[in-house]
Structure formats: structure tokens, C-alpha cells
Design a protein around this motif. Structure first.
Motif, PDB file in Angstrom:
ATOM      1  N   ILE A  17       0.852  -1.193   0.000  1.00 46.12           N
ATOM      2  CA  ILE A  17       0.000   0.000   0.000  1.00 46.12           C
ATOM      3  C   ILE A  17       0.888   1.243   0.000  1.00 46.12           C
ATOM      4  O   ILE A  17       1.821   1.347   0.801  1.00 46.12           O
ATOM      5  N   VAL A  18       0.608   2.163  -0.939  1.00 45.01           N
ATOM      6  CA  VAL A  18       1.457   3.350  -1.074  1.00 45.01           C
ATOM      7  C   VAL A  18       0.710   4.631  -0.698  1.00 45.01           C
ATOM      8  O   VAL A  18       1.327   5.693  -0.562  1.00 45.01           O
ATOM      9  N   TYR A  19      -0.589   4.551  -0.550  1.00 41.06           N
ATOM     10  CA  TYR A  19      -1.379   5.717  -0.123  1.00 41.06           C
ATOM     11  C   TYR A  19      -2.747   5.217   0.333  1.00 41.06           C
ATOM     12  O   TYR A  19      -3.294   4.265  -0.231  1.00 41.06           O
ATOM     13  N   THR A  23     -11.541   7.235   1.876  1.00 46.61           N
ATOM     14  CA  THR A  23     -12.389   6.585   0.862  1.00 46.61           C
ATOM     15  C   THR A  23     -11.622   5.877  -0.250  1.00 46.61           C
ATOM     16  O   THR A  23     -12.233   5.163  -1.041  1.00 46.61           O
ATOM     17  N   THR A  24     -10.313   6.123  -0.342  1.00 47.05           N
ATOM     18  CA  THR A  24      -9.545   5.525  -1.444  1.00 47.05           C
ATOM     19  C   THR A  24      -8.244   4.916  -0.930  1.00 47.05           C
ATOM     20  O   THR A  24      -7.781   5.234   0.171  1.00 47.05           O
ATOM     21  N   PRO A  35       7.987  -1.051 -13.668  1.00 45.57           N
ATOM     22  CA  PRO A  35       8.255  -0.811 -12.249  1.00 45.57           C
ATOM     23  C   PRO A  35       7.479   0.398 -11.727  1.00 45.57           C
ATOM     24  O   PRO A  35       7.562   1.476 -12.314  1.00 45.57           O
ATOM     25  N   GLY A  36       6.693   0.177 -10.668  1.00 45.98           N
ATOM     26  CA  GLY A  36       5.896   1.264 -10.101  1.00 45.98           C
ATOM     27  C   GLY A  36       4.429   1.200 -10.483  1.00 45.98           C
ATOM     28  O   GLY A  36       3.631   2.022 -10.019  1.00 45.98           O
ATOM     29  N   HIS A  37       4.050   0.230 -11.305  1.00 47.31           N
ATOM     30  CA  HIS A  37       2.638   0.071 -11.736  1.00 47.31           C
ATOM     31  C   HIS A  37       1.747   0.030 -10.490  1.00 47.31           C
ATOM     32  O   HIS A  37       1.854  -0.863  -9.654  1.00 47.31           O
ATOM     33  N   THR A  38       0.868   1.016 -10.411  1.00 49.13           N
ATOM     34  CA  THR A  38       0.065   1.236  -9.198  1.00 49.13           C
ATOM     35  C   THR A  38      -1.416   1.209  -9.546  1.00 49.13           C
ATOM     36  O   THR A  38      -1.826   1.662 -10.624  1.00 49.13           O
ATOM     37  N   LEU A  39      -2.213   0.680  -8.641  1.00 40.89           N
ATOM     38  CA  LEU A  39      -3.672   0.691  -8.786  1.00 40.89           C
ATOM     39  C   LEU A  39      -4.262   1.647  -7.757  1.00 40.89           C
ATOM     40  O   LEU A  39      -3.815   1.676  -6.602  1.00 40.89           O
ATOM     41  N   VAL A  40      -5.241   2.423  -8.181  1.00 44.68           N
ATOM     42  CA  VAL A  40      -5.972   3.319  -7.279  1.00 44.68           C
ATOM     43  C   VAL A  40      -7.431   2.883  -7.289  1.00 44.68           C
ATOM     44  O   VAL A  40      -8.034   2.748  -8.370  1.00 44.68           O
ATOM     45  N   ILE A  41      -7.991   2.660  -6.110  1.00 42.97           N
ATOM     46  CA  ILE A  41      -9.378   2.168  -6.039  1.00 42.97           C
ATOM     47  C   ILE A  41     -10.173   2.939  -4.978  1.00 42.97           C
ATOM     48  O   ILE A  41      -9.586   3.458  -4.023  1.00 42.97           O
ATOM     49  N   PRO A  42     -11.498   2.967  -5.136  1.00 41.02           N
ATOM     50  CA  PRO A  42     -12.329   3.389  -4.007  1.00 41.02           C
ATOM     51  C   PRO A  42     -12.368   2.236  -3.010  1.00 41.02           C
ATOM     52  O   PRO A  42     -12.369   1.072  -3.418  1.00 41.02           O
ATOM     53  N   LYS A  43     -12.393   2.538  -1.714  1.00 43.07           N
ATOM     54  CA  LYS A  43     -12.420   1.450  -0.732  1.00 43.07           C
ATOM     55  C   LYS A  43     -13.719   0.652  -0.829  1.00 43.07           C
ATOM     56  O   LYS A  43     -13.725  -0.563  -0.683  1.00 43.07           O
ATOM     57  N   ASP A  44     -14.817   1.349  -1.062  1.00 44.62           N
ATOM     58  CA  ASP A  44     -16.083   0.650  -1.225  1.00 44.62           C
ATOM     59  C   ASP A  44     -16.102  -0.027  -2.588  1.00 44.62           C
ATOM     60  O   ASP A  44     -15.479   0.441  -3.544  1.00 44.62           O
ATOM     61  N   TYR A  61     -10.606  10.659  -8.204  1.00 42.66           N
ATOM     62  CA  TYR A  61      -9.767  11.467  -9.099  1.00 42.66           C
ATOM     63  C   TYR A  61      -8.697  12.222  -8.312  1.00 42.66           C
ATOM     64  O   TYR A  61      -7.543  12.335  -8.770  1.00 42.66           O
ATOM     65  N   ALA A  62      -9.054  12.701  -7.132  1.00 38.31           N
ATOM     66  CA  ALA A  62      -8.059  13.426  -6.323  1.00 38.31           C
ATOM     67  C   ALA A  62      -6.879  12.512  -5.989  1.00 38.31           C
ATOM     68  O   ALA A  62      -5.715  12.947  -6.011  1.00 38.31           O
ATOM     69  N   THR A  63      -7.162  11.246  -5.700  1.00 33.50           N
ATOM     70  CA  THR A  63      -6.068  10.319  -5.378  1.00 33.50           C
ATOM     71  C   THR A  63      -5.249   9.995  -6.629  1.00 33.50           C
ATOM     72  O   THR A  63      -4.013   9.928  -6.569  1.00 33.50           O
ATOM     73  N   ILE A  64      -5.912   9.839  -7.757  1.00 35.15           N
ATOM     74  CA  ILE A  64      -5.164   9.621  -9.010  1.00 35.15           C
ATOM     75  C   ILE A  64      -4.256  10.821  -9.269  1.00 35.15           C
ATOM     76  O   ILE A  64      -3.068  10.675  -9.590  1.00 35.15           O
ATOM     77  N   HIS A  65      -4.816  12.013  -9.087  1.00 36.94           N
ATOM     78  CA  HIS A  65      -4.064  13.248  -9.324  1.00 36.94           C
ATOM     79  C   HIS A  65      -2.849  13.330  -8.408  1.00 36.94           C
ATOM     80  O   HIS A  65      -1.780  13.806  -8.794  1.00 36.94           O
ATOM     81  N   ARG A  66      -2.986  12.849  -7.187  1.00 37.20           N
ATOM     82  CA  ARG A  66      -1.882  12.839  -6.227  1.00 37.20           C
ATOM     83  C   ARG A  66      -0.839  11.773  -6.608  1.00 37.20           C
ATOM     84  O   ARG A  66       0.363  11.999  -6.501  1.00 37.20           O
ATOM     85  N   MET A  67      -1.331  10.602  -7.044  1.00 36.13           N
ATOM     86  CA  MET A  67      -0.431   9.464  -7.225  1.00 36.13           C
ATOM     87  C   MET A  67       0.355   9.506  -8.536  1.00 36.13           C
ATOM     88  O   MET A  67       1.460   8.948  -8.606  1.00 36.13           O
ATOM     89  N   VAL A  68      -0.190  10.123  -9.585  1.00 34.87           N
ATOM     90  CA  VAL A  68       0.532  10.137 -10.869  1.00 34.87           C
ATOM     91  C   VAL A  68       1.925  10.767 -10.709  1.00 34.87           C
ATOM     92  O   VAL A  68       2.936  10.129 -11.060  1.00 34.87           O
ATOM     93  N   PRO A  69       2.041  11.973 -10.159  1.00 38.34           N
ATOM     94  CA  PRO A  69       3.403  12.511  -9.994  1.00 38.34           C
ATOM     95  C   PRO A  69       4.235  11.723  -8.988  1.00 38.34           C
ATOM     96  O   PRO A  69       5.452  11.592  -9.157  1.00 38.34           O
ATOM     97  N   ALA A  70       3.585  11.182  -7.961  1.00 42.22           N
ATOM     98  CA  ALA A  70       4.334  10.402  -6.960  1.00 42.22           C
ATOM     99  C   ALA A  70       4.974   9.180  -7.611  1.00 42.22           C
ATOM    100  O   ALA A  70       6.151   8.873  -7.386  1.00 42.22           O
ATOM    101  N   VAL A  71       4.193   8.484  -8.445  1.00 44.19           N
ATOM    102  CA  VAL A  71       4.705   7.285  -9.118  1.00 44.19           C
ATOM    103  C   VAL A  71       5.800   7.672 -10.112  1.00 44.19           C
ATOM    104  O   VAL A  71       6.882   7.067 -10.144  1.00 44.19           O
ATOM    105  N   GLU A  72       5.539   8.698 -10.910  1.00 41.34           N
ATOM    106  CA  GLU A  72       6.539   9.102 -11.920  1.00 41.34           C
ATOM    107  C   GLU A  72       7.865   9.450 -11.260  1.00 41.34           C
ATOM    108  O   GLU A  72       8.935   9.021 -11.699  1.00 41.34           O
TER     109      GLU A  72
END
Ligand code: 5GP
Length: 139
Positions: A17-19, A23-24, A35-44, A61-72
Motif C-alpha cells: 500500500i502506497v497511499y 475513501t480511497t 516498475p511502479g505500476h500502481t492501482l488506485v481504487i475506491p475502498k467501497d 480522481y483526487a487520489t489519481i491526481h496525487r499518485m501520478v506525480p508520486a509514481v513518476e
């Protein structure tokens, strides 16, 4: 029966788990396409994007927006492909909506999502007008 991703949310099976927020949650895909392939999901559990309520979609979307630069930044990627397989016929295997963030590197040969298709669909202008009207009337 809960999905494998709900079991990750519940801590019943391990994941990197990276974030996580209320809710996500984001975690590394077990089968790294890069390397770094990440999945973002809603918890529900919602099967498809179409099923996600608006407030959770905003959080997702907010979590995707946060994670894209983090992963890159984490793997020094040049770019990312960010995609949902939305429905079984689009290749979705886990029925719990998830966004793939796949790091991309210059010359990795992966191509754009356009590479999934042989080329543009052959459509006349009047067909496109009808399709646009149908979509607009449902938007
Ligand atoms: P889909 O084809 O549904 O869009 O992608 C499902 C993704 O979930 C696949 O890339 C697969 O590797 C990943 N996956 C399946 N089971 C697990 C698991 O138990 N743990 C993790 N971390 N990823 C999984």
C-alpha cells in the motif's frame, strides 16, 4: 463475496500500500507491467466507473491526481499511461473499479492506447452527428 481488492482494503491479504485515505487506497499491482505500476481504487466496492457515486468519483480522481506525480518521480518515469479497463468486455478482470497508473519510459515500446485498435472506425459525418447527439442528450 468480496473482491480481492476489498480483501486488501480490509487487510485480509497483503499488498504494498502506497497511499490511503478515508475513501480511497493505492497499492502496487501484483503483476508489474512496468516498475511502479500502481492501482488506485475506491475502498467501497463498485464494479464499474458508471457505478461510482459522484462524491467518491471526486475522491478517486483526487487520489489519481496525487499518485501520478508520486509514481513518476519514484521510478524516474518519463510519462505514465493512466487507464481503466471499464467492464469485462474492455478487459476488466477484477470487478472492483480500479485505475491503472503505469510508468512509461522513452523507447519502452508500449505505444499509446490507440495501439489497441487497428485504426480509426469508419464513420460518416451524419453518423458522427447522431452519436454526438446521443451522448450529449445523456450528459
Ligand atoms: P484488470 O484487468 O481488472 O483491469 O486488472 C486487474 C489487475 O489487478 C491486474 O493488473 C492484476 O495484476 C492485479 N491484481 C490481481 N490480483 C491482485 C492482488 O491480489 N494483489 C494486487 N496487488 N494486484 C492484483
Amino acid at each position: 463475496m468480496s473482491t480481492i481488492f476489498s480483501q486488501i482494503v480490509e487487510g485480509e491479504i497483503p499488498a504494498r500500500i502506497v497511499y490511503e485515505d478515508e475513501t480511497t487506497i493505492a497499492f502496487l499491482d501484483a503483476n508489474q507491467l512496468a516498475p511502479g505500476h500502481t492501482l488506485v481504487i475506491p475502498k467501497d466496492e463498485y464494479e464499474r466507473l458508471n457505478d461510482v457515486p459522484e462524491d467518491i468519483a471526486t475522491d478517486l480522481y483526487a487520489t489519481i491526481h496525487r499518485m501520478v506525480p508520486a509514481v513518476e518521480e519514484a521510478v524516474d518515469a518519463d510519462a505514465t499511461t493512466v487507464a481503466f479497463n471499464n467492464g469485462e468486455d474492455a478487459g476488466q478482470e477484477v470487478p472492483h473499479v480500479h485505475c491503472h497508473i503505469v510508468p512509461r519510459f522513452e523507447g519502452d515500446g508500449g505505444g499509446p492506447i490507440h495501439a489497441m485498435f487497428g485504426g480509426p472506425a469508419d464513420l460518416e459525418d451524419d453518423e458522427l452527428d447522431d452519436i454526438a447527439d446521443e451522448i450529449e442528450s445523456r450528459s
